[in-house]
Design a protein around this motif. Structure first.
Motif, PDB file in Angstrom:
ATOM      1  N   GLU A  54       0.833  -1.210   0.000  1.00  0.00           N
ATOM      2  CA  GLU A  54       0.000   0.000   0.000  1.00  0.00           C
ATOM      3  C   GLU A  54       0.872   1.266   0.000  1.00  0.00           C
ATOM      4  OE1 GLU A  54      -3.122   2.104   2.975  1.00  0.00           O
ATOM      5  OE2 GLU A  54      -3.394  -0.059   2.659  1.00  0.00           O
ATOM      6  N   THR A  55       1.900   1.259   0.827  1.00  0.00           N
ATOM      7  CA  THR A  55       2.816   2.405   0.890  1.00  0.00           C
ATOM      8  C   THR A  55       3.525   2.579  -0.437  1.00  0.00           C
ATOM      9  OG1 THR A  55       3.172   2.100   3.258  1.00  0.00           O
ATOM     10  CG2 THR A  55       4.863   3.331   2.056  1.00  0.00           C
ATOM     11  N   ARG A  56       3.982   1.508  -1.026  1.00  0.00           N
ATOM     12  CA  ARG A  56       4.686   1.576  -2.318  1.00  0.00           C
ATOM     13  C   ARG A  56       3.782   2.149  -3.398  1.00  0.00           C
ATOM     14  NH1 ARG A  56       7.115  -3.687  -4.186  1.00  0.00           N
ATOM     15  NH2 ARG A  56       8.555  -2.317  -5.287  1.00  0.00           N
ATOM     16  N   ILE A  57       2.538   1.675  -3.422  1.00  0.00           N
ATOM     17  CA  ILE A  57       1.581   2.155  -4.427  1.00  0.00           C
ATOM     18  C   ILE A  57       1.312   3.640  -4.216  1.00  0.00           C
ATOM     19  CG2 ILE A  57      -0.823   2.014  -5.193  1.00  0.00           C
ATOM     20  CD1 ILE A  57      -0.644  -1.032  -4.639  1.00  0.00           C
ATOM     21  N   ARG A  58       1.044   4.024  -2.978  1.00  0.00           N
ATOM     22  CA  ARG A  58       0.744   5.432  -2.674  1.00  0.00           C
ATOM     23  C   ARG A  58       1.895   6.349  -3.084  1.00  0.00           C
ATOM     24  NH1 ARG A  58       0.116   4.937   2.432  1.00  0.00           N
ATOM     25  NH2 ARG A  58       2.070   5.900   3.050  1.00  0.00           N
ATOM     26  N   ARG A  59       3.115   5.946  -2.766  1.00  0.00           N
ATOM     27  CA  ARG A  59       4.278   6.774  -3.104  1.00  0.00           C
ATOM     28  C   ARG A  59       4.496   6.857  -4.611  1.00  0.00           C
ATOM     29  NH1 ARG A  59       8.686   5.713   1.688  1.00  0.00           N
ATOM     30  NH2 ARG A  59       7.368   6.562   3.337  1.00  0.00           N
ATOM     31  N   ALA A  60       4.319   5.742  -5.290  1.00  0.00           N
ATOM     32  CA  ALA A  60       4.493   5.741  -6.752  1.00  0.00           C
ATOM     33  C   ALA A  60       3.433   6.614  -7.416  1.00  0.00           C
ATOM     34  CB  ALA A  60       4.441   4.319  -7.296  1.00  0.00           C
ATOM     35  N   LEU A  61       2.188   6.501  -6.955  1.00  0.00           N
ATOM     36  CA  LEU A  61       1.111   7.310  -7.530  1.00  0.00           C
ATOM     37  C   LEU A  61       1.329   8.800  -7.248  1.00  0.00           C
ATOM     38  CD1 LEU A  61      -2.021   5.113  -6.730  1.00  0.00           C
ATOM     39  CD2 LEU A  61      -0.883   5.428  -8.955  1.00  0.00           C
ATOM     40  N   GLY A  62       1.765   9.133  -6.047  1.00  0.00           N
ATOM     41  CA  GLY A  62       2.048  10.530  -5.710  1.00  0.00           C
ATOM     42  C   GLY A  62       3.168  11.101  -6.563  1.00  0.00           C
ATOM     43  N   PHE A  63       4.192  10.298  -6.789  1.00  0.00           N
ATOM     44  CA  PHE A  63       5.320  10.725  -7.615  1.00  0.00           C
ATOM     45  C   PHE A  63       4.863  11.006  -9.037  1.00  0.00           C
ATOM     46  CE2 PHE A  63       9.294   9.648  -9.988  1.00  0.00           C
ATOM     47  CZ  PHE A  63      10.067  10.689  -9.506  1.00  0.00           C
ATOM     48  N   LEU A  64       4.072  10.108  -9.600  1.00  0.00           N
ATOM     49  CA  LEU A  64       3.569  10.297 -10.961  1.00  0.00           C
ATOM     50  C   LEU A  64       2.640  11.505 -11.043  1.00  0.00           C
ATOM     51  CD1 LEU A  64       2.979   6.581 -11.971  1.00  0.00           C
ATOM     52  CD2 LEU A  64       4.681   8.137 -12.932  1.00  0.00           C
ATOM     53  N   ALA A  65       1.838  11.713 -10.023  1.00  0.00           N
ATOM     54  CA  ALA A  65       0.940  12.878 -10.012  1.00  0.00           C
ATOM     55  C   ALA A  65       1.745  14.175 -10.028  1.00  0.00           C
ATOM     56  CB  ALA A  65       0.025  12.828  -8.794  1.00  0.00           C
ATOM     57  N   ARG A  66       2.841  14.218  -9.265  1.00  0.00           N
ATOM     58  CA  ARG A  66       3.682  15.427  -9.244  1.00  0.00           C
ATOM     59  C   ARG A  66       4.352  15.683 -10.592  1.00  0.00           C
ATOM     60  NH1 ARG A  66       4.494  13.234  -4.283  1.00  0.00           N
ATOM     61  NH2 ARG A  66       6.522  12.291  -4.785  1.00  0.00           N
ATOM     62  N   LYS A  67       4.519  14.651 -11.374  1.00  0.00           N
ATOM     63  CA  LYS A  67       5.100  14.801 -12.713  1.00  0.00           C
ATOM     64  C   LYS A  67       4.022  15.111 -13.754  1.00  0.00           C
ATOM     65  CE  LYS A  67       9.431  13.722 -11.754  1.00  0.00           C
ATOM     66  NZ  LYS A  67      10.601  14.489 -12.153  1.00  0.00           N
ATOM     67  N   GLY A  68       2.753  15.156 -13.300  1.00  0.00           N
ATOM     68  CA  GLY A  68       1.664  15.577 -14.184  1.00  0.00           C
ATOM     69  C   GLY A  68       0.907  14.463 -14.882  1.00  0.00           C
ATOM     70  N   TYR A  69       1.112  13.219 -14.475  1.00  0.00           N
ATOM     71  CA  TYR A  69       0.435  12.109 -15.150  1.00  0.00           C
ATOM     72  C   TYR A  69      -0.968  11.926 -14.606  1.00  0.00           C
ATOM     73  CZ  TYR A  69       4.845  11.191 -17.350  1.00  0.00           C
ATOM     74  OH  TYR A  69       5.980  11.334 -18.095  1.00  0.00           O
TER      75      TYR A  69
END
Length: 194
Positions: A150-165
């Motif tokens: 869950e933590t891995r998914i949340r962090r990956a999704l947050g990272f992609l969101a900050r890059k505009g995806y």
């Protein structure tokens, strides 16, 4: 000569007084100064016409000087928002892995016109966008190995969101990359029969 008296044949800068409204002191050519400033700025890094215009206005150059100087540089091909935008998109997408949406926003904040923005980001295909998102997801997931899913998914999704995806693309590539990790882990697991 008495103290405080001035020689009539010598120029004293304090006699010029303050230059009202940022106007150049007598003997100065505001257009030449503006050209020199723009040239220095362009030598340092590429700029959009709007960025250069803002810089000249901050230094309180008259509108006709600003327009004349920027038109001259534009006619010479030294100010080209389309070329700037294409280079910006290529560099920032391949270097920082930014999405089309993030790149478009960066260009807009630099004063690039909407048609030019759309044209520049339109050069990136859906496949380019997905490959970049997948690369980012893979790197972020690798950096969080050993943590709960869950933590891995949340962090990956947050990272992609900050890059505009977009959320849809982000969820899909993160899920696929986690599945790929699972398959690779199974393939590399020691065989208990040996």
């Amino acid at each position: 000569m008495r103290e405080g008296s001035r020689s009539p044949d010598r120029h004293h800068p304090e006699d010029d007084g303050p230059s009202p409204g940022g106007a150049a002191p007598p003997g100065k050519d505001p257009e030449a100064e503006a050209r020199a400033l723009v040239l220095r700025m362009l030598t340092h890094s590429p700029r959009t016409r709007a960025q250069l215009e803002r810089a000249l206005h901050r230094r309180e150059y008259e509108e006709e000087v600003v327009t004349s100087v920027l038109d001259t540089f534009g006619e010479a091909g030294l100010i080209d928002d389309a070329a700037f935008s294409q280079a910006w998109v290529s560099s920032r997408h391949h270097g920082r892995r930014l999405s089309r949406r993030a790149l478009a926003q960066e260009l807009r904040t630099r004063g690039v016109e909407e048609d030019t923005v759309r044209e520049a980001v339109g050069e990136l295909s859906d496949q380019d966008e997905e490959e970049a998102a997948r690369d980012l997801a893979r790197r972020r997931l690798a950096a969080t190995r050993g943590r709960d899913e869950e933590t891995r998914i949340r962090r990956a999704l947050g990272f992609l969101a900050r890059k505009g995806y977009s959320a849809g693309l982000s969820y899909r590539v993160v899920r696929e990359e986690l599945e790929r990790e699972g398959v690779e882990a199974e393939l590399h697991a020691p065989d208990p029969d040996f």
